[in-house]
Design an enzyme around this catalytic site. Structure first.
Site, PDB file in Angstrom:
ATOM      1  N   HIS A 186     -10.071   7.787  -3.576  1.00 10.93           N
ATOM      2  CA  HIS A 186      -8.981   8.762  -3.644  1.00 10.93           C
ATOM      3  C   HIS A 186      -8.018   8.261  -4.711  1.00 10.93           C
ATOM      4  O   HIS A 186      -7.877   7.035  -4.900  1.00 10.93           O
ATOM      5  CB  HIS A 186      -8.178   8.818  -2.345  1.00 10.93           C
ATOM      6  CG  HIS A 186      -8.946   9.204  -1.120  1.00 10.93           C
ATOM      7  ND1 HIS A 186      -9.512   8.286  -0.282  1.00 10.93           N
ATOM      8  CD2 HIS A 186      -9.184  10.419  -0.573  1.00 10.93           C
ATOM      9  CE1 HIS A 186     -10.086   8.924   0.735  1.00 10.93           C
ATOM     10  NE2 HIS A 186      -9.910  10.213   0.588  1.00 10.93           N
ATOM     11  N   ASP A 233      -5.879   5.506  -3.456  1.00 18.93           N
ATOM     12  CA  ASP A 233      -6.507   4.201  -3.214  1.00 18.93           C
ATOM     13  C   ASP A 233      -6.443   3.332  -4.454  1.00 18.93           C
ATOM     14  O   ASP A 233      -6.374   2.113  -4.352  1.00 18.93           O
ATOM     15  CB  ASP A 233      -7.994   4.352  -2.853  1.00 18.93           C
ATOM     16  CG  ASP A 233      -8.228   5.283  -1.699  1.00 18.93           C
ATOM     17  OD1 ASP A 233      -7.415   5.286  -0.769  1.00 18.93           O
ATOM     18  OD2 ASP A 233      -9.241   6.008  -1.741  1.00 18.93           O
TER      19      ASP A 233
END
Ligand code: XLS
Ligand code: NI
Ligand code: NI
Length: 438
Positions: A100, A103
């Site tokens: 993501h 992240d």
């Protein structure tokens, strides 16, 4: 470069008789099976969120695992994650990764700065990734409070706009790193109560967001697949991307089928009260099988526990569907899985991946044997052979209609004796026989 996992050498294949925990027993990356090296048959991917950032935090307690990678400044942590992730991948012979946006780079005070952070980290990844490949990217449009009522399905047009901007950047990051996939998982795209929800507008808007994403991505050269990752619930009570069949209806209604495939997560299938294989079969039969988010749930817990997969039966039936679908194309098998909260050491990360990778390697080989053995497939084709000729062939070809079928039934009399046993137990025993003779 700093070594994060000192004392852990590259994990080697030692075969099923090895007692070395830090060795593969079934996964031999370069072994040619079914015409391809196992690493290409399985296309394993490391997931950034659980592996690099998940620290064991749950609803009842703080983290148990150190995922700061020796740093305190958020951007220093983000860079260290890249180094540590690439070291894990090298040591485990994992060729792909996925993430993501949040992240890889922490959110800053405003979108402009957040985007700069993504640029910094993706530059750094690009410099250091060597032959590693991005399986897919995605945007975390569920964690920030602004997404409390959804992103693409928010009642606020401002939130919709913000989500679009965030997804635009995540697509750019994906394209920059050569990714062949972009995932939509609608964690908060759904509703808690219809008392406050315009369901039709929400779904129309979700489709609008996806259409814009496709148009933009294609305009900047993205040639890969978009995926929807179905999940029935959690965190939202009712999620719009409930299961593969529901998503298919959505994609057809909004004319998105050309660009989208399904990313099937094992435990999401369980949460939807399906088997993993069922979800894969629905996708395969409809030509939308794309990628796999591998994990397993715990039947006694009933939430998205994201455990590393160790259930061989699930892996066999999963790989059976993958092989029958013609294998992975743009997709792969990413570990949407994390170490249990009590498995808190760095070595546990390796134990987890070895367990999961061996499970799928064994599953792949067993599935191939099942197909080559032929007993199950022959049984199935025999079971439906009444459609190969006579009245069955007329039904298939469209020659039969209600009038001709009634005439046939009247002449035939009772049809109970046309049935044969389903022989489920015999078939299950065949699977066991194949599995335990490996
Ligand atoms: C959550 C989902 C999520 C997706 C990516 O349940 O599995 O991790 O895979 O957004
Ligand atoms: Ni999940
Ligand atoms: Ni997932």
């Amino acid at each position: 470069m700093k070594e994060y996992f000192k004392g852990i050498e590259k994990i080697r294949y030692e075969g099923k008789d090895s007692k070395n925990a830090l060795a593969f027993k079934y996964y031999n990356p370069d072994e040619i099976v079914n015409g391809k090296p196992m690493r290409e048959n399985l296309k394993f991917a490391l997931s950034w969120w659980h592996t690099m950032g998940g620290d064991g935090t749950d609803m009842f307690g703080v983290g148990t695992q150190d995922k700061k990678w020796g740093e305190t400044d958020p951007m220093a942590v983000a860079k260290a994650k890249v180094d540590a992730a690439f070291e894990i991948m090298d040591k485990l012979s994992i060729d792909y990764f996925c993430f993501h946006d949040r992240d890889i780079a922490p959110e800053a005070d405003n979108l402009g700065l957040t985007n700069e952070r993504i640029d910094t980290i993706t530059d750094y990844m690009k410099e250091n990734m060597g032959s590693k490949k991005l399986l897919w990217g995605t945007a975390n449009c569920f964690a920030n409070p602004r997404y409390m009522h959804g992103a693409g399905t928010s009642p606020s047009a401002d939130v919709f706009a913000f989500a679009a901007a965030q997804i635009k950047k995540a697509i750019e990051a994906t394209v920059k790193l050569g990714g062949n996939g972009y995932v939509f998982w609608g964690g908060r795209e759904g509703y808690e109560t219809l008392l406050n929800t315009d369901m039709k507008l929400e779904q129309d808007n979700m489709a609008r967001l996806m259409r814009m994403a496709v148009d933009y991505a294609r305009s900047i050269g993205f040639k890969g697949d978009f995926y929807i990752e179905p999940k029935p619930k959690e965190p939202t009570k009712h999620q719009y991307d409930f299961d593969t069949a529901t998503v298919l209806g959505f994609l057809r209604k909004y004319d998105l089928l050309k660009d989208f495939r399904i990313n099937i997560e094992a435990n999401h299938a369980t949460l939807a009260q399906h088997t993993f294989q069922h979800e894969l079969r629905v996708a395969r039969d409809n030509g939308v099988f794309g990628s796999i988010d591998a994990n397993q749930g715990d039947p006694l817990l009933g939430w998205d526990t994201d455990q590393f997969p160790t259930n061989i039966y699930d892996a066999v039936f999963c790989m059976y569907e993958v092989i029958k679908a013609g294998g992975f194309t743009n997709g792969g098998l990413n570990f949407d899985a994390k170490a249990r909260r009590g498995s808190f050491t760095h070595e546990d990360i390796f134990n987890c991946y070895i367990a999961g990778m061996d499970t799928f390697a064994l599953g792949y080989k067993a599935a191939l044997r099942l197909i080559e053995d032929g007993r199950i497939e022959n049984f199935v084709s025999q079971r439906y052979s009444s459609f190969d000729s006579g009245i069955g062939a007329d039904i298939i070809s469209g020659k039969a209609d209600f009038i001709s079928l009634e005439k046939y039934a009247l002449e035939k009399g009772d049809v109970l004796d046309s049935l044969t046993s389903g022989e489920q137990e015999k078939l299950e025993a065949i699977v066991n026989n194949i599995l335990f003779s490996m």
